[in-house]
Design a protein around this motif. Structure first.
Motif: not given
Length: 303
Positions: A9-10, A33-34, A110, A114, A118-120, A123, A150
């Motif tokens: 994530g970011k 992250g994912q 994830l 979600k 954070l970047g669904t 990622t 991202d």
């Protein structure tokens, strides 16, 4: 044969919006992250399931190869329509993933809720790009637009400086480990922001931001080099005021937390997702009293 992919994530610390116009942005990958898991399937279709961080399924559907190729629209199912857009653009970059396959079984999971922002999407795009061996930055540009910072966070396990030069991403990995990181917290504003809409609103400003970009770059450099909490605080506040003037929006502190003792900085799209808070004391009680229960420490959040 099962294949597994993972992306970070970011959080965008400096340069929100103006990174689109060439500013140097500081961005940090997150510990969350994912994952993407791909197995062989049948019947020229993808059976797709997406899991939230609590294990619940938030998307469960079947996507026909023919729908991907034709980019079939599903107006009543925004998630499916978005996924088909990503897969269609992936198909254009690598047709073999459809043309030489019988089908797939795909699951995503994830490791952050979600709705946290954070970047669904980023990622997912990076994981799909890794799976299909295509350029994630090109896939992002073709499917969504955006700066691509991202994607850079998804691909790197340390802080980055990110810049667009002639629409090409420049990524520099750096060491960023503030001596006062125990004073940095991230607070979720209970509202997920639509980055695409936020970017569109920024584009409507049509201003000349050249001077502002120079100042933002100076702020980014100062944040990287300071070992003093007071200087870090000063630069954050300077960044907020400048972006407030550009966007013609109140700062988040003015709008929601005027009585807070310390700087609060928006991250990414203003008006939602996380903000960064600098505080001598743990601010959890303050924010909880105002209805903001998600307060994450720097060490818990940042990779």
């Amino acid at each position: 044969m099962k294949k597994t992919f993972y992306s970070n994530g970011k959080l965008l610390i400096t340069g929100e919006y103006v990174v689109l116009d060439g500013a140097i942005a500081l961005a940090l990958p997150t510990k969350m992250g994912q994952n993407l898991v791909v197995e062989n399937g049948t019947d020229k279709k993808i059976i797709w399931k997406s899991y939230d961080s609590d294990g619940s399924i938030w998307f469960d559907d079947t996507i026909l190869f023919s729908d991907i190729v034709s980019k079939k629209t599903f107006e009543s199912n925004e998630v499916k329509a978005t996924l088909i857009e990503i897969l269609h653009q992936s198909y254009k970059l690598n047709p073999d993933f459809i043309n030489e396959s019988n089908g797939y079984i795909v699951s995503t999971s994830l490791t952050f809720p979600k709705f946290w922002g954070l970047g669904t999407s980023s990622t997912l795009i990076n994981n799909i790009a890794n799976w299909l061996q295509i350029d994630a930055f090109v896939l992002l540009k073709n499917a969504f637009g955006g700066s691509g910072y991202d994607i850079a966070c998804a691909q790197n396990d340390s802080a980055i400086l990110y810049q667009l030069a002639n629409e090409k991403p420049l990524v520099k990995t750096i060491s960023f480990n503030p001596v006062f990181k125990e004073n940095i917290y991230f607070v979720y504003l209970n509202k997920k922001q639509n980055s695409k809409t936020a970017i569109a609103n920024y584009r409507k400003k049509q201003g000349d931001f050249a001077n502002s970009i120079v100042i933002i770059n100076e702020i980014t450099e100062a944040l990287l080099n300071t070992t003093e909490l007071q200087e870090f605080t000063k630069q954050i506040e300077k960044h907020e005021v400048l972006m407030s003037e550009i966007l013609e929006i109140k700062t988040v502190k003015e709008d929601l937390f005027p009585d807070f003792d310390g700087p609060i900085k928006s991250l990414g799209a203003w008006g939602g997702d996380f903000v960064m808070v600098v505080s001598v004391n743990n601010p959890t009680e303050y924010f909880a009293a105002k209805g903001y229960d998600v307060v994450v420490s720097y060490d818990e959040m940042i990779l």
